[in-house]
Design an enzyme around this catalytic site. Sequence first.
Site, mmCIF file in Angstrom:
data_model
loop_
_atom_site.group_PDB
_atom_site.id
_atom_site.type_symbol
_atom_site.label_atom_id
_atom_site.label_comp_id
_atom_site.label_asym_id
_atom_site.label_seq_id
_atom_site.Cartn_x
_atom_site.Cartn_y
_atom_site.Cartn_z
ATOM 1 N N ARG A 79 -29.045 -7.206 -17.670
ATOM 2 C CA ARG A 79 -29.473 -6.531 -16.396
ATOM 3 C C ARG A 79 -28.224 -6.411 -15.827
ATOM 4 O O ARG A 79 -27.482 -6.920 -15.607
ATOM 5 C CB ARG A 79 -30.144 -7.700 -15.381
ATOM 6 C CG ARG A 79 -30.628 -6.932 -14.179
ATOM 7 C CD ARG A 79 -31.088 -7.987 -13.012
ATOM 8 N NE ARG A 79 -31.238 -7.299 -11.737
ATOM 9 C CZ ARG A 79 -30.918 -7.795 -10.483
ATOM 10 N NH1 ARG A 79 -30.810 -9.127 -10.597
ATOM 11 N NH2 ARG A 79 -31.170 -7.023 -9.495
ATOM 12 N N HIS A 124 -27.836 -2.465 -6.009
ATOM 13 C CA HIS A 124 -27.384 -3.584 -5.846
ATOM 14 C C HIS A 124 -26.381 -3.582 -4.592
ATOM 15 O O HIS A 124 -25.177 -3.861 -5.127
ATOM 16 C CB HIS A 124 -26.946 -4.194 -7.274
ATOM 17 C CG HIS A 124 -26.931 -5.647 -7.198
ATOM 18 N ND1 HIS A 124 -27.402 -6.525 -8.209
ATOM 19 C CD2 HIS A 124 -26.195 -6.720 -6.527
ATOM 20 C CE1 HIS A 124 -27.225 -7.740 -7.897
ATOM 21 N NE2 HIS A 124 -26.536 -7.803 -6.914
ATOM 22 N N GLU A 169 -32.744 -7.816 -3.986
ATOM 23 C CA GLU A 169 -32.640 -8.686 -2.465
ATOM 24 C C GLU A 169 -32.453 -7.833 -1.268
ATOM 25 O O GLU A 169 -31.349 -8.102 -0.626
ATOM 26 C CB GLU A 169 -31.468 -9.656 -2.803
ATOM 27 C CG GLU A 169 -31.434 -10.409 -4.149
ATOM 28 C CD GLU A 169 -30.260 -11.443 -4.001
ATOM 29 O OE1 GLU A 169 -30.342 -12.502 -4.733
ATOM 30 O OE2 GLU A 169 -29.231 -11.493 -3.367
ATOM 31 N N ASN A 310 -34.991 -13.596 -7.656
ATOM 32 C CA ASN A 310 -33.823 -14.096 -7.814
ATOM 33 C C ASN A 310 -33.892 -15.517 -6.856
ATOM 34 O O ASN A 310 -34.247 -15.603 -5.815
ATOM 35 C CB ASN A 310 -32.609 -13.452 -6.835
ATOM 36 C CG ASN A 310 -32.113 -12.101 -7.885
ATOM 37 O OD1 ASN A 310 -32.632 -12.162 -8.940
ATOM 38 N ND2 ASN A 310 -31.429 -11.446 -7.389
ATOM 39 N N TYR A 312 -32.159 -19.660 -6.263
ATOM 40 C CA TYR A 312 -30.917 -20.389 -6.603
ATOM 41 C C TYR A 312 -30.947 -21.686 -6.071
ATOM 42 O O TYR A 312 -30.800 -22.767 -6.468
ATOM 43 C CB TYR A 312 -29.847 -19.791 -5.958
ATOM 44 C CG TYR A 312 -29.025 -18.651 -6.690
ATOM 45 C CD1 TYR A 312 -28.202 -18.572 -7.647
ATOM 46 C CD2 TYR A 312 -29.470 -17.354 -6.400
ATOM 47 C CE1 TYR A 312 -27.682 -17.743 -8.098
ATOM 48 C CE2 TYR A 312 -29.256 -16.234 -6.962
ATOM 49 C CZ TYR A 312 -28.072 -16.400 -7.982
ATOM 50 O OH TYR A 312 -27.783 -15.150 -8.542
ATOM 51 N N GLU A 377 -32.351 -13.430 -11.752
ATOM 52 C CA GLU A 377 -31.095 -14.117 -11.406
ATOM 53 C C GLU A 377 -31.399 -15.577 -11.280
ATOM 54 O O GLU A 377 -32.578 -16.030 -10.320
ATOM 55 C CB GLU A 377 -30.388 -13.660 -10.214
ATOM 56 C CG GLU A 377 -29.470 -12.447 -10.153
ATOM 57 C CD GLU A 377 -28.946 -12.055 -8.938
ATOM 58 O OE1 GLU A 377 -28.478 -12.764 -8.105
ATOM 59 O OE2 GLU A 377 -28.751 -10.874 -8.752
#
Length: 470
Positions: A79, A124, A169, A310, A312, A377
Amino acid sequence: MSSSHTFPPNFLIGCASASYQVEGGWNADDKGENIWDHLTHTQPDKIKNRDNGDVACDSYNKYREDVQLIKDIGFNHYRFSISWSRVLPTGYDNVVSKAGLGYYHRLIDQLKANGIEPVATLYHWDLPQPLQELGGWVNPLMADYFQKYARVMFKEFGDKVKWWITINEPLEVIGGYGEGKYAPMLYQHGVADYLAVHTLLKAHAKAYRLYDTTFRASQKGRIGITLNAAFKRALNNTTEDKVAAVRSMEFECGIFAHPIFSREGDYPKIVRERVDYNSKREGRSCSRLPTFTQEEIEEIKGSSDFFGLNHYTSRYATSGLVGPDPSLDRDSGSVLSCDPAWKTAKSLWLKVVPWGFRALLNRIRTEYNNPPVFVTENGYSSDGALDDVDRIQYFHDYLEEMLKAIHEDGCNVIGYTVWSILDNFEWMAGYSERFGIHNVDFSDSKRPREKRKSVEYFKKLMQTRELPDV
């Protein structure tokens, strides 16, 4: 190894990067200036160590080497993002850069020649500076400019690229307008951020509908959006805190996900009600959150072939007011916190909370009718050691929770993407936080890459298609 540690057949496993973070070549050929070029050059002190992405990992020149690293591990996909200013130097579609298109053609061809599926992100975070000077994402016309840019890209690369992501995002994009969190560093909290939400959703839908009506039949690709989300768990086992945790998720991920993925479309009810109520209380004649027409609601609803995610970290939430008045945080009526026992990565915001991943995937399953989820991600920052045992542990524990969500809970997860293939420019943190499974020496003009231990972990994973022990 139990089947619960096995990746399903056809499950995509790959890695990611983003144009401004890795490419460098900021003014190579006829590339135009973007908002990160502008910020790092005009206000260098805003970035840790006055770092910038002028050279970054020099992937503009070293892309062949990067593709080789991806191939050596055995990853299925890569990606990357296209730099809008590199292909349309002024931001407008009447000036197209042959050199810019050539770069992405070479990268895509190199990936395909090595059996790696290209996954292209259109946006992005690197808006062309001339478009920012028109107001950037708070200007409703940006949705049309984005669609025009998307058209050039689909036309140019659509016969080779079968996976498209419109916007990466959007929650973080609006942070550049409300909280001064990123470029363009505006501080119009509670107003500009909501205007940007509105434009970003329309921009995404316009690009999706364009692909759907004009390109899909011949190109046969898939297109979606990538949203970032943390799971929020109630701090106390009270109804009030449980409601606050859901509210927090609705104001962060739901504000984008609900209009696209829910059956009814439009903003989440709680978001609409709270912003409208607060706006009225502030003596405003209209809400700080704009309203979609019925036609726009229908255009946005269902405008994604997959849920790009995404993820985390996670947080605890309790009911309360925090943040400037007015602001998105304050409107949400939730206060977030961490468990002091949670391990912290090099990035202070990144707490290791593996169970949050499974909980989030289940929330997406129940809230949005179990859409295909492509994890675009997931990763861990360190200080740069090659023996990155902490990162390996993070990946192992998060992947284990993801596999439980797939095998035990029936979550429709179709792919997983490691952030990142290389250490790169980590926005406001510059090069001080290292997310790469490869180390990059930024003090050497040749930008040499070096394998970290985590590379071997993923190599083994790709060979066996099972989660290796740690």
